[in-house]
Design a protein around this motif. Structure first.
Motif, PDB file in Angstrom:
ATOM      1  N   LYS A  25       0.831  -1.212   0.000  1.00 17.34           N
ATOM      2  CA  LYS A  25       0.000   0.000   0.000  1.00 17.34           C
ATOM      3  C   LYS A  25       0.864   1.259   0.000  1.00 17.34           C
ATOM      4  CE  LYS A  25      -4.130  -2.093   1.985  1.00 17.34           C
ATOM      5  NZ  LYS A  25      -5.115  -2.108   3.082  1.00 17.34           N
ATOM      6  N   LEU A  26       1.969   1.244   0.752  1.00 16.17           N
ATOM      7  CA  LEU A  26       2.878   2.393   0.769  1.00 16.17           C
ATOM      8  C   LEU A  26       3.467   2.660  -0.610  1.00 16.17           C
ATOM      9  CD1 LEU A  26       4.784   1.864   4.151  1.00 16.17           C
ATOM     10  CD2 LEU A  26       3.204   3.732   3.580  1.00 16.17           C
ATOM     11  N   ARG A  27       3.607   1.612  -1.411  1.00 17.66           N
ATOM     12  CA  ARG A  27       4.135   1.733  -2.780  1.00 17.66           C
ATOM     13  C   ARG A  27       3.020   1.982  -3.800  1.00 17.66           C
ATOM     14  NH1 ARG A  27       7.370  -3.770  -2.742  1.00 17.66           N
ATOM     15  NH2 ARG A  27       8.812  -3.370  -1.058  1.00 17.66           N
ATOM     16  N   SER A  28       1.798   2.192  -3.313  1.00 17.48           N
ATOM     17  CA  SER A  28       0.622   2.403  -4.183  1.00 17.48           C
ATOM     18  C   SER A  28       0.372   1.214  -5.095  1.00 17.48           C
ATOM     19  CB  SER A  28       0.768   3.687  -5.006  1.00 17.48           C
ATOM     20  OG  SER A  28       0.846   4.793  -4.152  1.00 17.48           O
ATOM     21  N   GLN A  29       0.669   0.011  -4.603  1.00 18.85           N
ATOM     22  CA  GLN A  29       0.393  -1.203  -5.355  1.00 18.85           C
ATOM     23  C   GLN A  29      -0.898  -1.827  -4.821  1.00 18.85           C
ATOM     24  OE1 GLN A  29       4.355  -2.800  -4.533  1.00 18.85           O
ATOM     25  NE2 GLN A  29       4.710  -2.841  -6.743  1.00 18.85           N
ATOM     26  N   THR A  30      -1.603  -2.488  -5.708  1.00 23.10           N
ATOM     27  CA  THR A  30      -2.891  -3.066  -5.337  1.00 23.10           C
ATOM     28  C   THR A  30      -2.761  -4.572  -5.134  1.00 23.10           C
ATOM     29  OG1 THR A  30      -3.479  -3.394  -7.652  1.00 23.10           O
ATOM     30  CG2 THR A  30      -4.180  -1.314  -6.623  1.00 23.10           C
ATOM     31  N   PHE A  31      -3.709  -5.119  -4.355  1.00 18.76           N
ATOM     32  CA  PHE A  31      -3.719  -6.567  -4.212  1.00 18.76           C
ATOM     33  C   PHE A  31      -5.139  -7.093  -4.241  1.00 18.76           C
ATOM     34  CE2 PHE A  31      -4.442  -5.616   0.205  1.00 18.76           C
ATOM     35  CZ  PHE A  31      -5.063  -6.734   0.751  1.00 18.76           C
ATOM     36  N   ALA A  32      -5.234  -8.260  -4.839  1.00 22.60           N
ATOM     37  CA  ALA A  32      -6.505  -8.976  -4.916  1.00 22.60           C
ATOM     38  C   ALA A  32      -6.478 -10.101  -3.888  1.00 22.60           C
ATOM     39  CB  ALA A  32      -6.698  -9.542  -6.316  1.00 22.60           C
ATOM     40  N   ALA A  56      -5.036  -7.160 -10.130  1.00 25.48           N
ATOM     41  CA  ALA A  56      -4.249  -6.315  -9.226  1.00 25.48           C
ATOM     42  C   ALA A  56      -2.762  -6.631  -9.397  1.00 25.48           C
ATOM     43  CB  ALA A  56      -4.689  -6.556  -7.778  1.00 25.48           C
ATOM     44  N   ASP A  57      -1.938  -5.882  -8.689  1.00 26.91           N
ATOM     45  CA  ASP A  57      -0.488  -6.107  -8.744  1.00 26.91           C
ATOM     46  C   ASP A  57      -0.088  -7.407  -8.063  1.00 26.91           C
ATOM     47  OD1 ASP A  57       0.160  -3.591 -10.024  1.00 26.91           O
ATOM     48  OD2 ASP A  57      -0.257  -2.624  -8.091  1.00 26.91           O
ATOM     49  N   TYR A  58      -0.795  -7.762  -6.992  1.00 19.97           N
ATOM     50  CA  TYR A  58      -0.481  -8.960  -6.218  1.00 19.97           C
ATOM     51  C   TYR A  58      -1.750  -9.766  -5.964  1.00 19.97           C
ATOM     52  CZ  TYR A  58       3.906  -6.569  -5.236  1.00 19.97           C
ATOM     53  OH  TYR A  58       5.112  -5.933  -5.365  1.00 19.97           O
ATOM     54  N   LEU A  59      -1.565 -11.072  -5.750  1.00 23.34           N
ATOM     55  CA  LEU A  59      -2.691 -11.950  -5.432  1.00 23.34           C
ATOM     56  C   LEU A  59      -2.417 -12.682  -4.121  1.00 23.34           C
ATOM     57  CD1 LEU A  59      -5.383 -13.350  -6.064  1.00 23.34           C
ATOM     58  CD2 LEU A  59      -4.086 -15.036  -7.406  1.00 23.34           C
ATOM     59  N   VAL A  60      -3.346 -12.514  -3.180  1.00 22.09           N
ATOM     60  CA  VAL A  60      -3.309 -13.206  -1.896  1.00 22.09           C
ATOM     61  C   VAL A  60      -4.384 -14.283  -1.911  1.00 22.09           C
ATOM     62  CG1 VAL A  60      -3.740 -12.974   0.588  1.00 22.09           C
ATOM     63  CG2 VAL A  60      -2.467 -11.188  -0.642  1.00 22.09           C
ATOM     64  N   LEU A  92       2.449 -21.774  -7.266  1.00 24.58           N
ATOM     65  CA  LEU A  92       1.881 -21.211  -8.488  1.00 24.58           C
ATOM     66  C   LEU A  92       2.420 -19.801  -8.691  1.00 24.58           C
ATOM     67  CD1 LEU A  92      -1.817 -22.391  -8.095  1.00 24.58           C
ATOM     68  CD2 LEU A  92      -0.004 -23.444  -9.464  1.00 24.58           C
ATOM     69  N   ILE A  93       2.870 -19.517  -9.891  1.00 27.01           N
ATOM     70  CA  ILE A  93       3.507 -18.233 -10.169  1.00 27.01           C
ATOM     71  C   ILE A  93       2.544 -17.051  -9.981  1.00 27.01           C
ATOM     72  CG2 ILE A  93       3.095 -18.243 -12.664  1.00 27.01           C
ATOM     73  CD1 ILE A  93       6.062 -17.168 -12.851  1.00 27.01           C
ATOM     74  N   GLN A  94       1.261 -17.262 -10.221  1.00 25.05           N
ATOM     75  CA  GLN A  94       0.318 -16.155 -10.113  1.00 25.05           C
ATOM     76  C   GLN A  94      -0.049 -15.820  -8.670  1.00 25.05           C
ATOM     77  OE1 GLN A  94      -0.266 -19.271 -11.108  1.00 25.05           O
ATOM     78  NE2 GLN A  94      -2.384 -19.586 -11.693  1.00 25.05           N
ATOM     79  N   VAL A  95       0.316 -16.677  -7.724  1.00 25.31           N
ATOM     80  CA  VAL A  95       0.005 -16.461  -6.308  1.00 25.31           C
ATOM     81  C   VAL A  95       1.213 -15.822  -5.629  1.00 25.31           C
ATOM     82  CG1 VAL A  95      -0.563 -17.601  -4.125  1.00 25.31           C
ATOM     83  CG2 VAL A  95      -1.610 -18.394  -6.262  1.00 25.31           C
ATOM     84  N   ASP A  96       0.977 -14.674  -4.976  1.00 24.88           N
ATOM     85  CA  ASP A  96       2.056 -13.950  -4.306  1.00 24.88           C
ATOM     86  C   ASP A  96       2.133 -14.227  -2.814  1.00 24.88           C
ATOM     87  OD1 ASP A  96       3.107 -12.265  -6.566  1.00 24.88           O
ATOM     88  OD2 ASP A  96       0.976 -11.768  -6.622  1.00 24.88           O
TER      89      ASP A  96
END
Length: 164
Positions: A25-32, A56-60, A92-96
């Protein structure tokens, strides 16, 4: 030589994940955020995760603990324990990031993290999605992914039982 410990480093406690999300969030990145039991990983899960990762930028991914799966699916579940399920998803590569929760729904996790995008499968409506109100109140959006017909962990387990 390949780094085989990388995936295990993508499995977080809720507190660790909260710190990571704050960094994003501090980097203004989004997460799903999406969740499920993911007991027996199948093509439907992969399709849904691929679609979720695009939002989004990241996936949880939050997964139900073993005791939670038992309460929801019955005494014979899960087939795969929570650590194995978490490790499969983390590979899985798509999962952060992966987090395990013990409640029947991920509401507490969602309230703690407040994702930018909350994703569920097409067998849900917005009013049935745990945390939807909280995410929308925080300016986030809800996405309902289509279901790949013919795929479910329960069907896969039944197929295996019949073949055995």
């Amino acid at each position: 030589m390949k780094n085989t410990t990388f995936a295990a480093n993508k499995i977080y406690s809720l507190q660790q994940l909260q710190q990571l999300v704050e960094t994003w969030k501090l980097r203004s990145q989004t997460f799903a955020f999406t969740n499920g039991c993911f007991d027996v990983l199948h093509a439907g899960h992969i399709l849904s995760l691929n679609e979720a990762a695009k939002t989004a930028d990241y996936l949880v991914v939050a997964i139900n603990s073993d005791s939670s799966v038992k309460r929801l699916k019955g005494e014979n579940r899960p087939v795969n324990n929570e650590q194995d399920r978490a490790l499969l998803l983390a590979n899985l590569i798509q999962v952060d990031a992966v987090v395990i929760f013990d409640e029947d729904t991920p509401l507490n996790v969602i309230k703690t993290l407040l994702p930018d995008v909350l994703i569920k499968g097409g067998d849900y409506t917005i009013d049935q999605i745990a945390g939807a109100k909280e995410v929308q109140a925080n300016g986030g959006k809800i996405v309902i992914n289509p279901i790949l017909k013919g795929y479910s962990s329960s069907k896969t387990i039944e197929k295996i039982k019949c073949a055995g």
